[in-house]
Write an enzyme that holds these catalytic residues in place. Structure first.
Site, PDB file in Angstrom:
ATOM      1  N   ARG A  78       0.643  -1.220  -0.008  1.00 42.92           N
ATOM      2  CA  ARG A  78       0.152   0.170   0.065  1.00 42.92           C
ATOM      3  C   ARG A  78       0.881   1.350   0.126  1.00 42.92           C
ATOM      4  O   ARG A  78       0.626   2.309  -0.427  1.00 42.92           O
ATOM      5  CB  ARG A  78      -0.871  -0.075   1.227  1.00 42.92           C
ATOM      6  N   LYS A 104       0.299 -19.542   6.193  1.00 46.63           N
ATOM      7  CA  LYS A 104      -0.681 -19.713   7.061  1.00 46.63           C
ATOM      8  C   LYS A 104      -0.852 -18.485   7.867  1.00 46.63           C
ATOM      9  O   LYS A 104       0.062 -17.662   7.663  1.00 46.63           O
ATOM     10  CB  LYS A 104      -0.230 -20.689   7.937  1.00 46.63           C
ATOM     11  N   HIS A 129       6.241 -23.649   6.566  1.00 46.95           N
ATOM     12  CA  HIS A 129       7.802 -23.616   6.482  1.00 46.95           C
ATOM     13  C   HIS A 129       8.406 -24.693   7.099  1.00 46.95           C
ATOM     14  O   HIS A 129       9.676 -24.909   6.816  1.00 46.95           O
ATOM     15  CB  HIS A 129       8.190 -22.273   6.922  1.00 46.95           C
ATOM     16  N   LYS A 168      12.053 -27.303   6.152  1.00 48.00           N
ATOM     17  CA  LYS A 168      13.350 -27.600   6.789  1.00 48.00           C
ATOM     18  C   LYS A 168      14.222 -28.689   6.609  1.00 48.00           C
ATOM     19  O   LYS A 168      13.541 -29.583   6.096  1.00 48.00           O
ATOM     20  CB  LYS A 168      12.952 -27.536   8.637  1.00 48.00           C
ATOM     21  N   ASP A 188      -1.899 -22.496  15.928  1.00 53.94           N
ATOM     22  CA  ASP A 188      -0.512 -21.899  15.671  1.00 53.94           C
ATOM     23  C   ASP A 188       0.282 -23.106  15.002  1.00 53.94           C
ATOM     24  O   ASP A 188       1.030 -22.731  14.155  1.00 53.94           O
ATOM     25  CB  ASP A 188      -0.193 -21.023  16.733  1.00 53.94           C
ATOM     26  N   HIS A 223       2.251 -27.341  11.494  1.00 54.72           N
ATOM     27  CA  HIS A 223       3.650 -28.054  11.598  1.00 54.72           C
ATOM     28  C   HIS A 223       3.710 -29.192  12.289  1.00 54.72           C
ATOM     29  O   HIS A 223       4.383 -30.179  11.616  1.00 54.72           O
ATOM     30  CB  HIS A 223       4.436 -26.932  12.474  1.00 54.72           C
TER      31      HIS A 223
HETATM   32  C1  BG6 Z   1       5.293 -20.096  13.367  1.00 50.48           C
HETATM   33  C2  BG6 Z   1       4.359 -19.768  14.178  1.00 50.48           C
HETATM   34  O1  BG6 Z   1       4.422 -20.803  12.246  1.00 50.48           O
HETATM   35  O2  BG6 Z   1       6.235 -20.799  13.657  1.00 50.48           O
HETATM   36  C3  BG6 Z   1       5.230 -19.133  15.495  1.00 50.48           C
HETATM   37  O3  BG6 Z   1       3.381 -18.992  14.141  1.00 50.48           O
HETATM   38  C4  BG6 Z   1       6.370 -20.022  15.732  1.00 50.48           C
HETATM   39  O4  BG6 Z   1       4.419 -18.913  16.605  1.00 50.48           O
HETATM   40  C5  BG6 Z   1       7.097 -20.319  14.651  1.00 50.48           C
HETATM   41  O5  BG6 Z   1       7.254 -19.368  16.744  1.00 50.48           O
HETATM   42  C6  BG6 Z   1       8.348 -21.399  14.920  1.00 50.48           C
HETATM   43  O6  BG6 Z   1       8.859 -21.327  13.464  1.00 50.48           O
HETATM   44  P1  BG6 Z   1      10.551 -21.801  13.914  1.00 50.48           P
HETATM   45  O7  BG6 Z   1      11.046 -22.087  12.321  1.00 50.48           O
HETATM   46  O8  BG6 Z   1      11.374 -20.833  14.348  1.00 50.48           O
HETATM   47  O9  BG6 Z   1      10.450 -23.050  14.631  1.00 50.48           O
END
Ligand code: BG6
Length: 484
Positions: free
Chosen positions: A51, A148, A178, A182, A235, A240
């Protein structure tokens, strides 16, 4: 060991939300690392769209700062940085109006790979998708990337999937988790399906139980408002931890292809049993001398949202009948440590006189820190004095094993973005997977909300509430220590 950079074709990557936190912390520093690795083909462009009114030079200055702050140890003020910055462009855009779309049309090109990263609130996905088509910018070869939270329950996830499906085919949609980017997560598949050793033992005949831990030392930071509406279940677990569970539990796919892998993961999610309330422990961290409690962090003194969750999960299929999966994740714990531990059954009988210890093999797959695996095996204690047995880890820390010449650890984001450009969806979630995951989590969340379940307290720097220990003790098992 020689590092290899697999070339990708020339691309235009448009990042909606290009001035946002994720773009500055992860996406652009990650792309810069790919540029340094020589993986960004000449002529490729990164177009920030947001924006704020600014020109491309202003954007380059902003991203140079972001790289200095979040980019790690890369060469920063070299000609390489300038070379990278030249690939950046900026368009000020109104996601819900018409402003900026003609400019975006002008800056993007036909004949190269086109990807659009929606690093914005999901409520804008529909607006962006519609305008990309209306202004003739996207077509049926374009790729879109979304992040997400992908919904907060089944109904909202379905609505998002429908919104995207109105404009794009599933083969064009890349939903990022993500954790799938890893390094160790991918190695998990290599170890399972690339060795003859493990797969024959990978079932309830030999595996006593599996523990998945994602422990964080950080609290909710500045994200209190979002986090308090989500909690650890939405979350972390719904995405994950469930993805990790799927990869560890799934059947071998016939080939390592996107749909083959995702079909197998989906079968695992669909085989998850409902979880009994007494198999779920939710917690909230207390204040300590130096830092506030969870409730103070999220500025909600009556919050019942969990910053910690542990649960015992059962996968109802032939392979895993009777092998529980224990999952736990939480904030402000004693270490930043994520691992999957496959705990094999005790030796049925010891032939060694006087050996009364319980010997079991454990394969621990460490996601972070110190990525690697170790396999606990039983050996003879060195020295004279008879056959005394001890358990030692066979350490396979990747950094040690692969040596200095191996490719430097790539961040999950940069790997995943390059997969988008390559058109490889294997490490992205398919719409039906996301929906199945919510279909499993929704009743659990409804259950504790309906019971007005109050999270247990836990001390900052601990391993979570005492009840989480009891969850395993009741079954005669114990959590592994959280190191980190
Ligand atoms: C995110 C969550 O998806 O992953 C966060 O929203 C969390 O709350 C994070 O801290 C952890 O990711 P990583 O790669 O640091 O383990």
């Amino acid at each position: 060991m020689v590092s290899r950079v697999i070339p990708v074709d020339e691309f235009d990557l448009v990042i909606f939300g290009g001035t946002g936190d994720l773009a500055r912390r992860k996406i652009l520093p990650g792309l810069f690392r790919r540029y340094l690795a020589g993986q960004m083909p000449k002529g490729s462009r990164i177009i920030g769209a947001a924006r704020s009114e600014m020109d491309s030079d202003g954007y380059r200055a902003m991203i140079a700062e972001a790289i200095a702050e979040f980019g790690g140890e890369e060469r920063k003020d070299s000609t390489e940085l300038n070379g990278f910055l030249e690939t950046l462009h900026y368009v000020a855009i109104d996601a819900q109006g018409d402003g900026g779309w003609t400019e975006l049309f002008d800056v993007t090109r036909d004949g190269v790979i086109q990807a659009f990263y929606f690093s914005v609130a999901p409520s804008l996905f529909g607006d962006l998708a519609e305008r990309l088509h209306k202004h003739g910018i996207a077509d049926d070869t374009s790729r879109i990337v979304v992040e997400k939270p992908f919904g907060r329950d089944l109904a909202s996830a379905k609505a998002l999937n429908d919104t995207l499906a109105a404009h794009f085919e599933e083969r064009q949609i890349y939903r990022i988790d993500h954790y799938l980017g890893k390094e160790t997560v991918q190695n998990l598949m290599a170890v399972r399906f690339g060795n003859v050793l493990f797969e024959p033992l990978w079932n309830s005949h030999y595996v006593d139980h599996i523990q998945i831990t994602v422990a964080e030392t950080v609290g909710v930071g500045g994200r209190g408002a979002y986090y308090d509406k989500s909690g650890a279940m939405r979350d972390m677990v719904q995405n994950h931890l469930m993805q990790l569970l799927c990869l560890i539990a799934m059947e071998p796919p016939s080939v390592f292809g996107a749909d083959e892998v995702r079909d197998e993961k989906l079968k695992v999610i669909r085989a998850l049993q409902p979880v009994e309330p007494h198999h779920i422990v939710r917690g909230q961290y207390d204040a300590d001398a130096d830092s506030p409690s969870y409730r103070a962090d999220v500025e909600n003194p009556r919050s019942f949202t969990e910053s910690f969750i542990a649960m015992k999960v059962q996968v109802s299929n032939w392979r895993w009948a009777d092998t529980p999966f224990y999952l736990r994740t939480g904030k402000k714990l004693k270490g930043r440590a994520s691992e999957i531990a496959v705990v094999f059954k005790d030796l049925g009988h010891s032939i060694f006189e006087g050996d009364t210890a319980r010997h079991r093999n454990i394969l621990a797959i460490r996601l972070q820190p110190n990525e690697g695996m170790d396999l606990q095996v039983t050996i003879k204690e060195p020295g004279p004095g008879g056959m005394r047995l001890i358990d030692v880890p066979l350490d396979m820390t990747f950094a040690d094993a692969l040596g200095e010449d191996s490719e430097p650890a790539t961040d999950a984001y940069e790997r995943l973005i390059m997969d988008v450009i390559r058109g490889n969806q294997t490490l992205f979630m398919r719409g039906d997977e996301v929906e199945a995951a919510w279909a499993w989590t929704d009743p659990l969340i409804d259950g504790w909300e309906g019971r007005n379940d109050v999270p247990k307290h836990y001390e900052q720097g601990s391993a979570g509430p005492e009840d989480a220990m009891m969850l395993m003790h009741r079954d005669g098992r114990r959590w592994r220590d959280i190191k980190g």
